[in-house]
Structure formats: C-alpha cells, structure tokens
Design a protein around this motif. Sequence first.
Motif, PDB file in Angstrom:
ATOM      1  N   GLY A   1      41.853  57.499  51.645  1.00 21.63           N
ATOM      2  CA  GLY A   1      41.001  56.942  50.610  1.00 21.63           C
ATOM      3  C   GLY A   1      41.387  55.513  50.274  1.00 21.63           C
ATOM      4  N   ILE A   2      40.402  54.654  50.089  1.00 22.11           N
ATOM      5  CA  ILE A   2      40.614  53.245  49.781  1.00 22.11           C
ATOM      6  C   ILE A   2      40.116  52.983  48.369  1.00 22.11           C
ATOM      7  N   LEU A   3      41.029  52.625  47.475  1.00 23.54           N
ATOM      8  CA  LEU A   3      40.661  52.258  46.118  1.00 23.54           C
ATOM      9  C   LEU A   3      40.207  50.808  46.089  1.00 23.54           C
ATOM     10  N   LEU A   4      39.147  50.540  45.363  1.00 26.58           N
ATOM     11  CA  LEU A   4      38.542  49.219  45.379  1.00 26.58           C
ATOM     12  C   LEU A   4      39.399  48.162  44.707  1.00 26.58           C
ATOM     13  N   TRP A   5      40.186  48.576  43.723  1.00 25.95           N
ATOM     14  CA  TRP A   5      40.861  47.588  42.895  1.00 25.95           C
ATOM     15  C   TRP A   5      42.285  47.275  43.336  1.00 25.95           C
ATOM     16  N   ARG A   6      42.857  48.039  44.242  1.00 25.88           N
ATOM     17  CA  ARG A   6      44.272  47.865  44.585  1.00 25.88           C
ATOM     18  C   ARG A   6      44.496  46.597  45.408  1.00 25.88           C
ATOM     19  N   PRO A   7      45.223  45.626  44.884  1.00 20.86           N
ATOM     20  CA  PRO A   7      45.510  44.423  45.672  1.00 20.86           C
ATOM     21  C   PRO A   7      46.414  44.761  46.850  1.00 20.86           C
ATOM     22  N   GLY A   8      46.153  44.100  47.969  1.00 16.34           N
ATOM     23  CA  GLY A   8      46.969  44.313  49.146  1.00 16.34           C
ATOM     24  C   GLY A   8      46.479  45.428  50.038  1.00 16.34           C
ATOM     25  N   THR A   9      45.483  46.195  49.586  1.00 21.78           N
ATOM     26  CA  THR A   9      44.923  47.251  50.415  1.00 21.78           C
ATOM     27  C   THR A   9      43.854  46.661  51.312  1.00 21.78           C
ATOM     28  N   VAL A  10      43.914  46.974  52.589  1.00 20.84           N
ATOM     29  CA  VAL A  10      42.938  46.422  53.520  1.00 20.84           C
ATOM     30  C   VAL A  10      41.534  46.860  53.110  1.00 20.84           C
ATOM     31  N   GLY A  11      40.638  45.899  52.962  1.00 22.23           N
ATOM     32  CA  GLY A  11      39.263  46.203  52.598  1.00 22.23           C
ATOM     33  C   GLY A  11      39.028  46.279  51.110  1.00 22.23           C
ATOM     34  N   ALA A  12      40.075  46.264  50.300  1.00 22.34           N
ATOM     35  CA  ALA A  12      39.885  46.325  48.852  1.00 22.34           C
ATOM     36  C   ALA A  12      39.420  44.973  48.338  1.00 22.34           C
ATOM     37  N   GLU A  13      38.629  44.989  47.291  1.00 23.90           N
ATOM     38  CA  GLU A  13      38.081  43.763  46.724  1.00 23.90           C
ATOM     39  C   GLU A  13      38.304  43.762  45.215  1.00 23.90           C
ATOM     40  N   PRO A  14      39.487  43.334  44.736  1.00 22.96           N
ATOM     41  CA  PRO A  14      39.758  43.358  43.295  1.00 22.96           C
ATOM     42  C   PRO A  14      38.770  42.540  42.487  1.00 22.96           C
ATOM     43  N   LEU A  15      38.374  41.366  43.011  1.00 24.04           N
ATOM     44  CA  LEU A  15      37.415  40.551  42.267  1.00 24.04           C
ATOM     45  C   LEU A  15      36.069  41.251  42.177  1.00 24.04           C
ATOM     46  N   GLY A  16      35.650  41.892  43.272  1.00 24.35           N
ATOM     47  CA  GLY A  16      34.405  42.637  43.233  1.00 24.35           C
ATOM     48  C   GLY A  16      34.481  43.807  42.283  1.00 24.35           C
ATOM     49  N   TRP A  17      35.634  44.472  42.269  1.00 20.30           N
ATOM     50  CA  TRP A  17      35.804  45.591  41.324  1.00 20.30           C
ATOM     51  C   TRP A  17      35.684  45.087  39.894  1.00 20.30           C
ATOM     52  N   ALA A  18      36.318  43.955  39.591  1.00 23.93           N
ATOM     53  CA  ALA A  18      36.254  43.397  38.239  1.00 23.93           C
ATOM     54  C   ALA A  18      34.818  43.036  37.865  1.00 23.93           C
TER      55      ALA A  18
END
Length: 393
Positions: A47-64
């Motif tokens: 599972g890929i969490l959207l907000w986790r920095p450093g996770t491949v494919g995650a987008e913290p700015l998009g989550w915000a």
Amino acid sequence: MSIAIPAGDRRAPSWRVAAVFAVPAALGASLLPFLSFRPNRIVSGEGILLWRPGTVGAEPLGWAALIGLAALTLLPLPQAARLALALAGAALTVALAGQGANALMAEAPDFARVSLGGGFWVALAFLALAAADAAARLALAPLVRIGLLAGVFGAAALALGSGALDRLSILQEYDANADAFDAAFAGHLKLVLGSLVPALLIGLPLGRLCHASPRARAVAVPVLNLLQTTPSIAMFGLLMVPLGALAAAWPGLRDLGVAGIGAAPAIVALTLYSLLPIVANTMAGFAAVPAHLREAGRGMGMGRRRLLWQVEAPLAAPVILTGIRIVVVQNIGLAAVAALIGGGGFGTLVFRGMGQTAMDLVLLGTLPIVAMAIAATVLFDAAIDSLNRGGPR
C-alpha cells in the motif's frame, strides 16, 4: 441514488452536514493506502500512502491540496462554489492517482501493476457525494444537469484519452481486453433495451387496465409481486428449461436467438422483473389525475380515447416515467448476473476477474455499470422534472 433536498434551497449546509462528506474524504486520503504496487496482476501488493514523504509515487503537496479542497467545503460558501470545489477535488484525486502510477512504474518491470487503493475510492466517493449534494441544493434546471453530466463524462474521456492514467492497472486490463470490453458493452445495452421494449409494450396497457378494473388489479398485482420477489439466479434457472424445450421442439426459434442459455432467458427474466414498477407507476399516475380535469375534458366533448391522450396521459407521464427510470437502473444492475447463463454484458468481465483473482478486471466490468446507472438516473430525472415544470400549476 438521490439526495432529498427541498427545491431551491441554495443555502450552505451546517458544518455538520458538510462534514459528512468532507471528513471521510480527508480521512480516506490520509489514512488508507491511496495506491497499491504489486509485482503482478494477481498477488497482493504494498500500500502507498499519499502523504508520506520519501515514498515512491507519493505526492505530499497533492495530498495537502486535496485535504484543503475537502476542508473548504466545510465553509459557509455558496452552493455553486461547493460544487466547483468538490468537482475540483475529484479531478485532483484522479490526477494524483495517475501521477503516482507513472512514478511507481517508471523503473518497474512491465508485468508490475499499480492499482487504486481504498484511500482513492473513499476520497473520490465522498467528493462525488459532496458534488451531488451541492447540485441538488442548487435545484439546477434539467438542461443544466444534463450539461453537467456531459461535462463530467467528457472530462473523464479526456483524462482517459490523454494517456495520463495509462499506467494504472485497470487501464492495462482494458488494453488487454479491449475487444471483450466492446462486446460486453454492446451485450449489456442489448439486455437492457431488449427487456425494456417488451416490458413497456406489456406493462403500460396492463397498468392502464389495472387502474380501470379492480378485478384485473386483484389478479395481476399479486402475480407481479411474486415475480419481483423471485431471486434473479432462480429466475434465470427456471427459464432455461422451457426456453430450451421450445428451441428443441421448434429449431427455427434458434435462428431468432431463443435457447436455454444466452441472451434469451436473460431478456425474458429482465422483462418480467420490469413489469411491476411499470404497472404500479402507471396505475399511480392515472390515479393522480385530478377528477375535475377529467370532468372538464368530458364537458368539452372529449371521447374516451381523446381524453386519455390529451388529458390523462400527459398528467400521468411524470409518474410513469419514474417507474421506467426504476426499471432501467434496476436492469442495468441485474444484467450483470446474466453472464452466469451466457447472456453477455459486463458481468462477463466481472466473473472472469473473480475467477482469475484479478480485481482490476472486476472493476473494469463494474465501473461502466455504475456509470450507466448514474447517467440513466440523471437523464430520466431531468426528463421527469421537465414534465413536472411544464404541467399545470
């Protein structure tokens, strides 16, 4: 599904009502996996969490940004602004999924898959409900509702055609099953329309007869109630035997498509399920025609046939059309079960995906059914509203 909102209520809902949509959307995007990266189409993945920095494919700015859009719907904004924010949030949710899939698949092998996670579906569902709530409170005109539906479907078509979502597993399933998808779409329409036409030809006159004759109503309604309560699988199974026997006794019927399996028993079953809503709403529609209008028509010298077509039928039409809407939406869903007896339709993709433990193939068959049901509901509701607005005041 419709939301009961008083017509013309353009006021912003209380924060508690808005929170019913905004809070689950925000929590879903925050706490549940937004995407799932899998080594292949069958095995479970990470599972890929959207907000986790450093996770491949995650987008913290998009989550915000997504959380911000959901939070803005809690403010006492005009309904048009809430509608725009909810639609923007839904579009951003889809865009983030495509961007994340592209990032995850950049260095992955070709047989790896990126599926949509629970966070995506929860966020998208509640943002869509927020948009539906705002649109209902705006009491949009019928043509505006149809235009809004066309805009949403057009935006979805542009997103699919742009290639931005191609790395998602469900689009890869489509590429591998494009011919089967087209055949399923044509088969599903055949089942829905093929059952609707005979249901109208039988149900409308029968409903009119039941309205005029209590004796006919006492016989027909219990029989239709019994048919309606029969489980669909049992109905399909019961029809396979007589239709198979007919095809064996008269081989010419096979050239017309009559057989114990295939589309024939499915269309007959869907027709039988369609009769009760059409008959019941036809009776209710004619019963709702004011007696003084009938008397006025007779006073103007109208005969029975002229009175039916010029007075009773136009006034009963909105209620009758409501029954037809119920039938169409019901049959769009029930037609999926017809795949179990070789009837075709999107159910073939659903059951094939279940057999292969390929959930994205299941979604490929399920999502078009949902889209067809939503489109039918909006179009019929717009038509019913147009008839009601044009009726006597």
